[in-house]
Design a protein around this motif. Structure first.
Motif, PDB file in Angstrom:
ATOM      1  N   GLU A 156      10.818  43.806  24.181  1.00 15.54           N
ATOM      2  CA  GLU A 156       9.610  43.184  23.633  1.00 15.54           C
ATOM      3  C   GLU A 156       9.858  41.715  23.319  1.00 15.54           C
ATOM      4  O   GLU A 156      10.957  41.339  22.929  1.00 15.54           O
ATOM      5  CB  GLU A 156       9.149  43.920  22.381  1.00 15.54           C
ATOM      6  N   LEU A 157       8.834  40.931  23.464  1.00 14.50           N
ATOM      7  CA  LEU A 157       8.902  39.502  23.187  1.00 14.50           C
ATOM      8  C   LEU A 157       8.372  39.228  21.786  1.00 14.50           C
ATOM      9  O   LEU A 157       7.251  39.610  21.455  1.00 14.50           O
ATOM     10  CB  LEU A 157       8.067  38.732  24.221  1.00 14.50           C
ATOM     11  N   ASP A 158       9.185  38.587  20.977  1.00 12.67           N
ATOM     12  CA  ASP A 158       8.736  38.073  19.691  1.00 12.67           C
ATOM     13  C   ASP A 158       8.277  36.641  19.964  1.00 12.67           C
ATOM     14  O   ASP A 158       9.086  35.718  20.043  1.00 12.67           O
ATOM     15  CB  ASP A 158       9.883  38.112  18.680  1.00 12.67           C
ATOM     16  N   LYS A 159       6.965  36.462  20.162  1.00 14.06           N
ATOM     17  CA  LYS A 159       6.430  35.162  20.584  1.00 14.06           C
ATOM     18  C   LYS A 159       6.740  34.061  19.573  1.00 14.06           C
ATOM     19  O   LYS A 159       7.045  32.942  19.976  1.00 14.06           O
ATOM     20  CB  LYS A 159       4.914  35.251  20.812  1.00 14.06           C
ATOM     21  N   VAL A 160       6.680  34.361  18.294  1.00 12.01           N
ATOM     22  CA  VAL A 160       6.918  33.342  17.269  1.00 12.01           C
ATOM     23  C   VAL A 160       8.364  32.837  17.354  1.00 12.01           C
ATOM     24  O   VAL A 160       8.611  31.627  17.390  1.00 12.01           O
ATOM     25  CB  VAL A 160       6.610  33.905  15.859  1.00 12.01           C
ATOM     26  N   THR A 161       9.304  33.748  17.404  1.00  6.12           N
ATOM     27  CA  THR A 161      10.721  33.364  17.471  1.00  6.12           C
ATOM     28  C   THR A 161      11.047  32.684  18.794  1.00  6.12           C
ATOM     29  O   THR A 161      11.779  31.692  18.819  1.00  6.12           O
ATOM     30  CB  THR A 161      11.626  34.597  17.270  1.00  6.12           C
TER      31      THR A 161
END
Length: 181
Positions: free
Chosen positions: A42-47
């Motif tokens: 999964e992609l943590d867009k904020v990080t």
């Protein structure tokens, strides 16, 4: 007597097939199960967006990987992590590249560690794209792409450096799940 002989032959054939499965097929299945599926990371867009901002602000790194696999690169240069060359690595010793590129070792390690822990594996800034390749097999890749502009991306394949990329899913905020070669 023939019934016992038939059972014995059946048992021997069964054991032989089991051994073939264990020796020839099972290792391949285990290898295949080690390859992450496109939706498993999964992609943590904020990080990830902060990572892009930090690496761009630093201004000295445009290509980097987590340095955990056979092929390791910093700014397009193949590197090895061991000072002495061996059969498991090739390229220039990474500390020499850091020195040549004026990259602080602690900064490099923080960026590399983020890629390793996030499992995004490789980062590359190409024109107005930030490309994170998570994995691939043979000539195929999958991962995430961040678009640094407001232009629209179509659904057809397009080229990003030497990759042919297709958008699989629009994740919003200029982030896309991609596949390609």
């Amino acid at each position: 007597m023939t019934l016992r002989k038939g059972r014995l032959i059946g048992l021997i054939i069964g054991i032989a097939l089991l051994m073939i499965f264990a020796i020839k097929i099972l290792p391949g299945l285990m290898f295949a199960s080690a390859i992450p599926e496109p939706h498993s990371i999964e992609l943590d867009k904020v990080t990830a967006t902060k990572f892009i901002s930090d690496i761009e602000s630093y201004g000295k790194i445009f290509e980097l990987d987590d340095c955990q696999r056979y092929t390791k690169r910093i700014n397009g240069i193949s590197v090895r992590m061991n000072e002495k060359e061996n059969d498991n690595e090739y390229g220039t010793y990474y500390k020499l590249i850091l020195k040549d590129e004026s990259i602080d070792e602690k900064v490099f390690e923080n960026f590399r560690k983020y890629l390793d822990e996030s499992e995004l594996r490789t980062y590359q800034k190409i024109e107005d794209y930030s490309l994170f390749v998570v994995d691939g097999f043979l000539d195929n890749i999958w991962g995430y792409l961040y678009l640094h502009s407001d232009r629209e991306l179509g659904t057809e394949y397009f080229n990003v450096d030497h990759h042919s990329i297709k958008i699989i899913e629009d994740l919003g905020d200029n982030w896309y799940r991609i596949a390609g070669s």
